[in-house]
Motif scaffolding. Structure first.
Motif, PDB file in Angstrom:
ATOM      1  N   ALA A 496      21.581 -22.612 -36.399  1.00  0.00           N
ATOM      2  CA  ALA A 496      20.418 -22.808 -35.551  1.00  0.00           C
ATOM      3  C   ALA A 496      20.670 -22.869 -34.102  1.00  0.00           C
ATOM      4  O   ALA A 496      19.892 -21.931 -33.367  1.00  0.00           O
ATOM      5  CB  ALA A 496      19.706 -24.074 -35.858  1.00  0.00           C
ATOM      6  N   GLY A 528      15.868 -15.482 -35.638  1.00  0.00           N
ATOM      7  CA  GLY A 528      15.170 -15.222 -36.819  1.00  0.00           C
ATOM      8  C   GLY A 528      15.983 -14.186 -37.623  1.00  0.00           C
ATOM      9  O   GLY A 528      17.034 -13.658 -37.244  1.00  0.00           O
ATOM     10  N   ALA A 545      24.444 -10.998 -38.421  1.00  0.00           N
ATOM     11  CA  ALA A 545      24.489 -10.834 -36.973  1.00  0.00           C
ATOM     12  C   ALA A 545      25.953 -10.055 -36.697  1.00  0.00           C
ATOM     13  O   ALA A 545      26.721 -10.050 -37.397  1.00  0.00           O
ATOM     14  CB  ALA A 545      24.688 -12.182 -36.288  1.00  0.00           C
ATOM     15  N   SER A 551      31.134 -16.125 -36.252  1.00  0.00           N
ATOM     16  CA  SER A 551      30.611 -15.652 -37.639  1.00  0.00           C
ATOM     17  C   SER A 551      31.458 -14.898 -38.605  1.00  0.00           C
ATOM     18  O   SER A 551      32.287 -14.295 -38.422  1.00  0.00           O
ATOM     19  CB  SER A 551      29.730 -14.479 -37.114  1.00  0.00           C
ATOM     20  OG  SER A 551      28.788 -14.239 -38.321  1.00  0.00           O
ATOM     21  N   ASN A 552      31.642 -15.765 -39.695  1.00  0.00           N
ATOM     22  CA  ASN A 552      32.384 -15.342 -40.855  1.00  0.00           C
ATOM     23  C   ASN A 552      31.655 -15.518 -42.287  1.00  0.00           C
ATOM     24  O   ASN A 552      32.356 -15.050 -43.114  1.00  0.00           O
ATOM     25  CB  ASN A 552      33.685 -16.353 -40.856  1.00  0.00           C
ATOM     26  CG  ASN A 552      33.092 -17.752 -41.086  1.00  0.00           C
ATOM     27  OD1 ASN A 552      31.997 -17.942 -41.643  1.00  0.00           O
ATOM     28  ND2 ASN A 552      34.042 -18.588 -40.369  1.00  0.00           N
ATOM     29  N   ILE A 554      30.431 -17.751 -44.126  1.00  0.00           N
ATOM     30  CA  ILE A 554      30.928 -18.958 -45.011  1.00  0.00           C
ATOM     31  C   ILE A 554      29.918 -20.166 -44.959  1.00  0.00           C
ATOM     32  O   ILE A 554      29.323 -20.589 -45.999  1.00  0.00           O
ATOM     33  CB  ILE A 554      32.412 -19.246 -44.846  1.00  0.00           C
ATOM     34  CG1 ILE A 554      33.035 -18.247 -45.106  1.00  0.00           C
ATOM     35  CG2 ILE A 554      32.758 -20.378 -45.944  1.00  0.00           C
ATOM     36  CD1 ILE A 554      34.643 -18.467 -44.854  1.00  0.00           C
ATOM     37  N   GLY A 555      29.299 -20.147 -43.931  1.00  0.00           N
ATOM     38  CA  GLY A 555      28.609 -21.445 -43.671  1.00  0.00           C
ATOM     39  C   GLY A 555      27.309 -21.655 -44.627  1.00  0.00           C
ATOM     40  O   GLY A 555      27.357 -22.710 -45.513  1.00  0.00           O
ATOM     41  N   ALA A 557      27.108 -20.255 -47.486  1.00  0.00           N
ATOM     42  CA  ALA A 557      27.574 -20.130 -49.010  1.00  0.00           C
ATOM     43  C   ALA A 557      27.982 -21.642 -49.356  1.00  0.00           C
ATOM     44  O   ALA A 557      27.764 -22.047 -50.386  1.00  0.00           O
ATOM     45  CB  ALA A 557      28.687 -19.368 -49.147  1.00  0.00           C
ATOM     46  N   SER A 580      13.702 -19.674 -37.763  1.00  0.00           N
ATOM     47  CA  SER A 580      14.003 -19.790 -39.246  1.00  0.00           C
ATOM     48  C   SER A 580      13.826 -20.958 -39.544  1.00  0.00           C
ATOM     49  O   SER A 580      13.999 -21.904 -38.702  1.00  0.00           O
ATOM     50  CB  SER A 580      15.199 -19.147 -39.612  1.00  0.00           C
ATOM     51  OG  SER A 580      15.438 -18.123 -38.913  1.00  0.00           O
ATOM     52  N   PHE A 582      14.792 -23.188 -43.133  1.00  0.00           N
ATOM     53  CA  PHE A 582      15.852 -23.434 -44.309  1.00  0.00           C
ATOM     54  C   PHE A 582      15.207 -24.341 -45.107  1.00  0.00           C
ATOM     55  O   PHE A 582      15.167 -25.709 -44.419  1.00  0.00           O
ATOM     56  CB  PHE A 582      17.128 -23.585 -43.985  1.00  0.00           C
ATOM     57  CG  PHE A 582      17.934 -22.269 -43.633  1.00  0.00           C
ATOM     58  CD1 PHE A 582      18.562 -21.570 -44.547  1.00  0.00           C
ATOM     59  CD2 PHE A 582      17.979 -21.894 -42.262  1.00  0.00           C
ATOM     60  CE1 PHE A 582      18.999 -20.308 -44.052  1.00  0.00           C
ATOM     61  CE2 PHE A 582      18.458 -20.861 -41.799  1.00  0.00           C
ATOM     62  CZ  PHE A 582      19.001 -19.739 -42.570  1.00  0.00           C
TER      63      PHE A 582
END
Ligand code: ADP
Length: 606
Positions: A496, A528, A545, A551-552, A554-555, A557, A580, A582
């Motif tokens: 976020a 978003g 993104a 940024s990989n 994995i978060g 997942a 967004s 969740f």
């Protein structure tokens, strides 16, 4: 069942039609018999009148009577001799005409002057209607009842004229063999049918002038029923038609054809018991009932046989199918019938056997997959763990290289060194993520009573001041592992913040009840996500993104793995450039008994 109903229905329709036909046939028969008998009676009556007229035309009695009337009154002896003379003539007459039983000659006062029956001497007949009629010049016939013998005679009464002057009345009592034989003829009238001739005696009484089938000798008198008139009453009122289902004076329902003889005012009834008319249809009715009951019994037996041969095995098959659908694949059918049901049972057994084989195959595949997953995750854990320390060393060397050679490094060299450090940091982040992901399969400490609000507060402490985390409503206490809960929320919060371009980052955590299920949500005011990525972002290494250091892929997942590990679901809803949300559920992280009060409060507040 339908077949039996059709048989019974058709049978009763047939019975009804047959009944109508029988009534029609009997009615027609009665009507024609009645008309024929009426004509016969009329001709007998006419014959009687002819006999009367014949006697009247033989003037010698008239002459004697005249002489008696004129001279007899003057001298008793003369009178007596005239009376004797008349009597002799009358006796001869009774011998000449067989049906004449007694003949009386009355004077104008209705008193017997001479008679073949000496006991009738001087009898006064003037009160009798038929005598009065005769004195008024009318020939008439009237039944005369002999109360001593209970026999009925027909009395022919007529005036006696001499030179066109009324001298008296002649009364002839005749037997009625013609009428008796007419009514005694039961041809076409079955066992209960008969013809009766009745005459009114008074307003409420009538009598039969001939014997009836049940009473062949005695005079019969009938009390007339005005409410439910008997057939004879109907005939006496002049109604000439067929009546069905009328009650006769024996309280039996009859079909009666009525006629009226106007000359004598007699009612003629030809009747037959309804019971006799309908007896063939009654037999038919019972035959139909017997056939119907027989058909029902046969159908019942057939359905029992069918039930045992088809329905019972099918019920067994459906019971076993139900057990199989509930997971009991070992169930087998024991149906040995050699019909289609037997084939079905065999196919069913084959199907369950192949299901068992498929399930076993699947289970072994799952086990294999589990094993390879576990070894893959172990491998990932080991690799990422082992890669971490040389990577740290490489990063350290790169740092050292940068600081110690800062003066000598060209602009390009400094840029490349920075790029190298960034890439190493990214790799480090990825390895850390893989480690975290792999660690999820390791044995975690048991779940504990957790207040999510405290976890959120703890995570929030590490964020910059422009990050604002709101808790929209009460969150229930959960039985969940703290580390896992932190990992879940932290990943969502990090995203976020990471995917947000606003100065003030707003994160809201909350929950609501939907169909009895608690749904948690974490929403932000970030960049978003396009709708086409709503599902794929939860796959490992899936990034949307542009890839940067942080940024990989994995978060999410990890988040998905945690949520599904607790038997829950996760999904996202988002509007580009607005933010967004969740959503996730944690079914097996529900409060236990000791937390019931907490959940109660929660339910009331939400
Ligand atoms: P990472 O964040 O390391 O890329 P994640 O699995 O956490 O990996 O996220 C996958 C992708 O989902 C991200 O690359 C990002 O594009 C998108 N994403 C996740 N969370 C958000 C969010 N809150 N706002 C916008 N995009 C998001």
């Amino acid at each position: 069942m339908v077949g039996a109903c059709i048989i019974i229905g058709t049978g009763f329709l047939y019975y009804y039609n047959a009944r109508q036909i029988m009534l029609l046939a009997a009615g027609n028969q009665l009507e024609s018999l009645s008309s024929a008998k009426k004509h016969r009676i009329e001709s007998i009556v006419n014959k009687k009148y002819e006999e009367l007229r014949l006697v009247q035309s033989r003037l010698f009695e008239a002459e004697h009577l005249y002489q008696y009337n004129v001279f007899g009154k003057l001298n008793e002896n003369v009178g007596r001799s005239y009376r004797k003379l008349i009597k002799q003539k009358l006796q001869k007459l009774t011998k000449d005409i067989e049906s004449f039983k007694t003949i009386h000659i009355l004077n104008k006062d209705g008193i017997v002057v001479a008679s073949t029956d000496s006991s009738a001497a001087n009898f006064n007949f003037s009160y009798f209607e038929f005598v009065q009629k005769a004195l008024k010049s009318n020939n008439n016939i009237y039944p005369l009842i002999d109360y001593k013998t209970d026999n009925i005679y027909l009395c022919l009464a007529g005036p006696i004229y001499y030179h066109n002057k009324l001298q008296g009345v002649i009364l002839i009592e005749t037997t009625t063999p013609d009428l008796v034989s007419l009514t005694g003829d039961y041809t076409g009238l079955g066992n209960t049918g008969e013809t009766i001739i009745g005459q009114l005696i008074s307003d409420t009484l009538a009598c039969y002038i001939t014997p009836t089938r049940s009473n062949t000798t005695k005079f019969q008198q009938i009390v007339l029923n005005k409410k439910n008139p008997q057939p004879v009453f109907l005939a006496l009122t002049g109604q000439e038609k067929l009546f069905l289902d009328v009650m006769d004076n024996h309280q039996k329902k009859v079909a009666a054809s009525c006629r009226f003889i106007a000359d004598t005012e007699w009612g003629v009834v030809t009747k037959i018991d309804m019971e006799e008319i309908l007896s063939p249809s009654e037999e038919l009715k019972w035959m139909i009932i017997r056939i119907g009951v027989g058909a029902l019994v046969i159908l019942f037996i057939v359905s029992l046989i069918l039930a045992s041969r088809i329905v019972k095995p099918i019920n067994e098959i459906s019971a076993v199918a139900r057990r199989v659908s509930q997971g009991d694949l070992a169930m087998q059918l024991e149906i040995n019938s050699k019909n289609e049901v037997g084939d079905l049972a065999q196919s069913f057994n084959k199907m369950t056997k192949s299901l068992i084989a498929a399930q076993e195959n699947l289970e072994s595949k799952i086990k294999e997959l589990d094993r390879s997953n576990v070894s893959l995750e172990k491998f990932a854990f080991v690799v990422s763990h082992d890669l971490k320390s040389p990577l740290n060393s490489v990063l350290g060397i790169a740092e050292l290289l940068g600081t110690e050679n800062m003066a000598t490094l060209t602009k390009d060299g400094t840029y490349m060194l920075q790029l190298m450090r960034a890439k190493i940091n990214h790799l480090k982040g990825m390895i850390g993520g893989i480690l975290d992901f792999a660690r999820l399969n390791q044995q975690l400490p048991t779940d504990e009573l957790l207040d999510l609000r405290s976890v959120i507060d703890r995570i929030g402490e590490s964020y910059a001041s422009n990050v604002c985390i709101n808790i929209s409503n009460e969150l229930p206490f959960l039985q969940i592992n703290t580390v896992v809960a932190e990992q879940l929320l932290q990943n969502l919060f990090n995203n976020a913040i990471k995917y947000n371009k606003r100065d003030k980052i707003e994160i809201t955590v909350g929950s609501h009840l939907c169909d009895g299920e608690v749904i948690y949500f974490v929403s932000d005011n970030g960049i978003g996500i396009a709708e086409k990525y709503f599902t794929s972002i939860f796959n490992i290494f899936q990034t949307v993104a542009p890839k940067g250091n942080d940024s990989n892929g994995i978060g999410l997942a990890i988040v998905k793995k945690i949520v599904e590990g607790y038997g829950g679901r996760i999904w996202v809803n988002s509007v580009l450039n607005e933010g967004s949300t969740f959503y996730f559920t944690l079914p097996s992280a529900q409060p236990n008994d000791s937390l019931k009060n907490n959940i109660k409060d929660f339910m009331q507040k939400t």
